[in-house]
Design a protein around this motif. Structure first.
Motif, PDB file in Angstrom:
ATOM      1  N   ILE A 196      42.272  36.630  33.861  1.00  0.00           N
ATOM      2  CA  ILE A 196      42.460  36.999  35.268  1.00  0.00           C
ATOM      3  C   ILE A 196      41.473  38.090  35.655  1.00  0.00           C
ATOM      4  O   ILE A 196      41.453  39.173  35.055  1.00  0.00           O
ATOM      5  N   PRO A 197      40.617  37.827  36.647  1.00  0.00           N
ATOM      6  CA  PRO A 197      39.674  38.858  37.100  1.00  0.00           C
ATOM      7  C   PRO A 197      40.419  40.077  37.653  1.00  0.00           C
ATOM      8  O   PRO A 197      41.472  39.934  38.280  1.00  0.00           O
ATOM      9  N   VAL A 198      39.865  41.255  37.438  1.00  0.00           N
ATOM     10  CA  VAL A 198      40.491  42.508  37.905  1.00  0.00           C
ATOM     11  C   VAL A 198      40.683  42.470  39.418  1.00  0.00           C
ATOM     12  O   VAL A 198      41.698  42.942  39.940  1.00  0.00           O
ATOM     13  N   LYS A 199      39.721  41.855  40.135  1.00  0.00           N
ATOM     14  CA  LYS A 199      39.789  41.843  41.602  1.00  0.00           C
ATOM     15  C   LYS A 199      40.973  41.017  42.120  1.00  0.00           C
ATOM     16  O   LYS A 199      41.334  41.099  43.296  1.00  0.00           O
ATOM     17  N   PHE A 200      41.595  40.199  41.222  1.00  0.00           N
ATOM     18  CA  PHE A 200      42.751  39.395  41.633  1.00  0.00           C
ATOM     19  C   PHE A 200      44.082  40.139  41.460  1.00  0.00           C
ATOM     20  O   PHE A 200      45.136  39.603  41.813  1.00  0.00           O
ATOM     21  N   ASN A 201      44.023  41.347  40.939  1.00  0.00           N
ATOM     22  CA  ASN A 201      45.254  42.119  40.711  1.00  0.00           C
ATOM     23  C   ASN A 201      45.667  42.871  41.985  1.00  0.00           C
ATOM     24  O   ASN A 201      45.675  44.090  42.043  1.00  0.00           O
ATOM     25  N   PHE A 202      45.973  42.097  43.021  1.00  0.00           N
ATOM     26  CA  PHE A 202      46.365  42.712  44.293  1.00  0.00           C
ATOM     27  C   PHE A 202      47.632  42.097  44.864  1.00  0.00           C
ATOM     28  O   PHE A 202      48.165  42.568  45.872  1.00  0.00           O
ATOM     29  N   ILE A 203      48.145  41.054  44.234  1.00  0.00           N
ATOM     30  CA  ILE A 203      49.205  40.270  44.859  1.00  0.00           C
ATOM     31  C   ILE A 203      50.504  41.049  45.047  1.00  0.00           C
ATOM     32  O   ILE A 203      51.216  40.878  46.034  1.00  0.00           O
ATOM     33  N   GLU A 204      50.807  41.988  44.098  1.00  0.00           N
ATOM     34  CA  GLU A 204      52.023  42.809  44.236  1.00  0.00           C
ATOM     35  C   GLU A 204      51.943  43.700  45.473  1.00  0.00           C
ATOM     36  O   GLU A 204      52.943  43.932  46.162  1.00  0.00           O
ATOM     37  N   GLU A 231      45.382  47.104  35.827  1.00  0.00           N
ATOM     38  CA  GLU A 231      43.969  47.494  35.978  1.00  0.00           C
ATOM     39  C   GLU A 231      43.481  46.965  37.322  1.00  0.00           C
ATOM     40  O   GLU A 231      43.498  45.759  37.567  1.00  0.00           O
ATOM     41  N   ILE A 232      43.072  47.864  38.192  1.00  0.00           N
ATOM     42  CA  ILE A 232      42.643  47.454  39.530  1.00  0.00           C
ATOM     43  C   ILE A 232      41.334  48.153  39.892  1.00  0.00           C
ATOM     44  O   ILE A 232      40.958  49.150  39.291  1.00  0.00           O
ATOM     45  N   THR A 233      40.668  47.626  40.915  1.00  0.00           N
ATOM     46  CA  THR A 233      39.402  48.206  41.365  1.00  0.00           C
ATOM     47  C   THR A 233      39.665  49.491  42.152  1.00  0.00           C
ATOM     48  O   THR A 233      40.778  49.718  42.647  1.00  0.00           O
ATOM     49  N   LYS A 234      38.640  50.326  42.308  1.00  0.00           N
ATOM     50  CA  LYS A 234      38.793  51.598  43.028  1.00  0.00           C
ATOM     51  C   LYS A 234      39.165  51.361  44.483  1.00  0.00           C
ATOM     52  O   LYS A 234      40.006  52.073  45.039  1.00  0.00           O
TER      53      LYS A 234
END
Length: 635
Positions: A196-204, A231-234
């Motif tokens: 899973i790309p880090v940039k996809f860790n936004f769904i929550e 782990e998420i982007t800045k």
């Protein structure tokens, strides 16, 4: 081609500086132009890489060439890819009308070639633009079409983004439960990805936003905390911190809220994320408003208003105007009037934009229909012209064929007449030869039975006279008698020679063949050798067959004279299982039977042999002479 792709791939190397990347792309482009290569997909790829390097000049010029080359070659994929490049460029520049136009053109091209993945991607691009202009119905339709294609391809990555967009559309129209359902579907596809790309860790974060709208702040807060644990982007960290602080503010929990708001603003400012900065200032204004700090609340609301105007962000511009109308009591009416005016104009703009997108689709379809109509018309014109040409050609061909058939019939009749004349000649020669043989036999019989008898009688009578002579006379007489006997012997030998080998009528055809060999050997300057099987009864063979055999041998000898440069030629007749076998051998230059093209002579031989229901074979090698064998049924 491999070199072009290699240069394009090298230009993507992150370790290279900007000038080196541009050098490689320029090198690839110049190579295509110099060698006049028609590779539109490479041109499209080069243009896109220039776009990634923010070189809009080279991007535009090369992508234009890619479009022109694709149209020239009817390359649907490359044309769609080139249009997609323009759509991506204009979407980044927020020129959504042009972006939508090129997305639509790209879809039409990809649809022609049934390129499903590309169709799904550009449909998604069109859906996003429709959604931005609050054309939720059409946006949803386009998005669902995209998802259907991606399901066929089992592309979980883009199915995830498709369902996320569907959820956001439902969120915008306040269908929160549907939105949550789409987010759950998005999560299922996310789990199917190997990594899973880090940039996809936004769904929550997005799910938490829905629960805020539903005023379920405790549940929302849990989802924000869950997202922060990943782990998420800045840029996303700033978003979650900002949203979590806003959630707490709604819960009237101000602990660390100010800290989170300003932390988020600091991150966004460091990234020059102006859209994020705008949101932070709106939220900070809300915070100061809640804390009854009207001065700071107005200050941040004004800053947000100016930034929204600069960014042409209609939604946040309206939000900031609403904040100012509530905070600045002195100028409340002014801000409120501006809010109403701008909101009305925004609705009008959105409607116009929606109509423009619909018109773009309509005009594109109309253009395609007109193009198809003209194309169909052209097909009819071309078809009609071709039909006329074909009919004219057919009539001409029939005329030529008729003349040719008449010529062939004339030639056939002439050949038949020639063969009949030749058969008659052959029969006449045979008759003459027969008469000649009879005459020789008659002379032989006359010599044997007539002259020899008379000489024998004379010699006997002289023998009787010798009894009455003296000794000397008898000796002379005996000498004359011996001389007469010698004469008788010579006449008898001549008689036998005349009659020997001339009783068989078969000699007629072979004599003619021998004469043919003799004549041709003088012309070709070669020595001939002839063999004939005594078991062949030439009288039993039809005159037509013998005429054709004569012509075949004549044709073969003519070929030897023209091509073989032979010194010796052998002709042999034999009888094999009721078949006449003809073998002609020469010691000439020969030829390669695999490479050599059959001339008229060989074709004539084949034709005549086929006519006699026989078969023919050639054996030859360069510098090893040629052997021709023919087998014909004896008829």
């Amino acid at each position: 081609m491999d070199s072009i792709q290699s240069w394009i791939n090298q230009s993507k190397n992150k370790n290279l500086d900007l000038s080196s990347k541009k050098y490689l792309l320029t090198k690839a482009y110049k190579f295509i132009i110099k060698n006049k290569l028609e590779t539109p997909i490479h041109l499209s790829s080069i243009a896109y890489e220039f776009y990634n390097l923010n070189d809009s000049i080279n991007f535009f010029s090369i992508n234009k060439v890619a479009v022109e080359t694709s149209l020239k070659l009817n390359n649907d994929y490359a044309l769609g890819d080139s249009y997609w490049n323009f759509a991506t460029y204009y979407a980044a520049k927020e020129n959504n009308q042009k972006a939508y136009k090129y997305f639509n053109n790209a879809f039409k091209s990809f649809n022609k070639g049934n390129f499903k993945f590309e169709m799904a991607r550009v449909l998604f691009g069109m859906a996003k633009i429709k959604g931005e202009y609050k054309d939720y119905n059409h946006s949803e339709i386009l998005n669902i079409k995209s998802i259907k294609l991606l399901k066929e391809l089992k592309n979980h990555k883009f199915l995830f983004t498709g369902y996320v967009h569907l959820a956001r559309l439902q969120e915008d129209i306040k269908e929160y439960d549907k939105a949550l359902n789409y987010y759950e579907k998005a999560k299922k596809h996310l789990k199917k990805l190997k990594k899973i790309p880090v940039k996809f860790n936004f769904i929550e974060n997005n799910i938490a936003n829905i629960y805020i709208e539903k005023e379920k702040y405790s549940i929302a807060l849990k989802f924000y905390e869950k997202n922060l644990a990943k782990e998420i982007t800045k840029i996303h960290l700033a978003r979650v911190l900002d949203n979590r602080a806003f959630c707490k503010l709604q819960m009237k929990d101000t602990l660390n809220v100010k800290k989170d708001f300003f932390h988020a603003l600091h991150i966004r400012d460091s990234l020059n994320n102006k859209t994020g900065i705008l949101m932070s200032k709106i939220r900070i204004s809300d915070y100061y408003s809640y804390m009854k700090d009207t001065i700071n609340a107005i200050q941040y609301a004004k800053e947000a208003n100016l930034l929204a105007e600069e960014l042409k962000n209609g939604r946040d511009y309206l939000t900031s105007l609403k904040q100012l109308s509530n905070l600045d009591k002195k100028n409340s009416k002014k801000y409120l009037d501006r809010y109403i005016q701008y909101n009305d104009s925004l609705i009008t703009v959105e409607r116009k934009a929606q109509n423009k997108f619909t018109r773009i689709e309509f005009e594109t379809d109309e253009h395609i229909e007109e193009k198809e109509r003209l194309g169909q018309q052209l097909i009819w014109i071309i078809g009609g012209s071709i039909s006329i040409i074909l009919i004219s050609t057919l009539l001409y061909f029939l005329r030529v064929q008729k003349v040719r058939n008449e010529k062939l019939q004339l030639e056939a009749d002439q050949q038949k007449a020639n063969e009949e004349v030749y058969v008659l000649t052959l029969q006449q020669q045979a008759k003459l030869e027969e008469e000649r043989v009879k005459e020789r036999n008659r002379i032989s019989a006359e010599l044997h039975d007539g002259i020899l008898g008379k000489l024998f009688g004379t010699r006997v009578n002289l023998g009787f006279l010798g009894m009455q002579m003296n000794t000397d006379t008898q000796e002379k007489q005996q000498a004359y008698l011996d001389e007469l006997q010698s004469i008788e012997k010579e006449i008898r030998e001549v008689s036998h020679k005349l009659s020997d080998n001339f009783n068989d009528a078969n000699i007629n055809f072979t004599t003619i063949i021998k004469q043919l060999l003799s004549d041709k050997s003088v012309i070709g300057q070669f020595t001939t050798h002839f063999k004939s099987d005594d078991t062949i009864v030439w009288n039993d063979i039809s005159e037509v067959t013998k005429a054709n055999v004569y012509r075949i041998i004549q044709e073969a000898l003519q070929n030897i004279i023209k091509h073989a440069k032979a010194k010796n030629v052998t002709l042999a007749f034999s009888n094999e299982n009721e078949k006449l076998v003809i073998q002609i051998t020469d010691d000439g230059v020969g030829f390669d039977t695999k490479k050599s093209r059959k001339g008229i002579g060989i074709k004539n031989i084949n034709s005549r042999v086929a006519k006699l229901l026989g078969n023919v074979s050639f054996t030859s090698e360069p510098n090893k002479g040629t052997h021709l064998q023919i087998k014909i049924p004896i008829t």
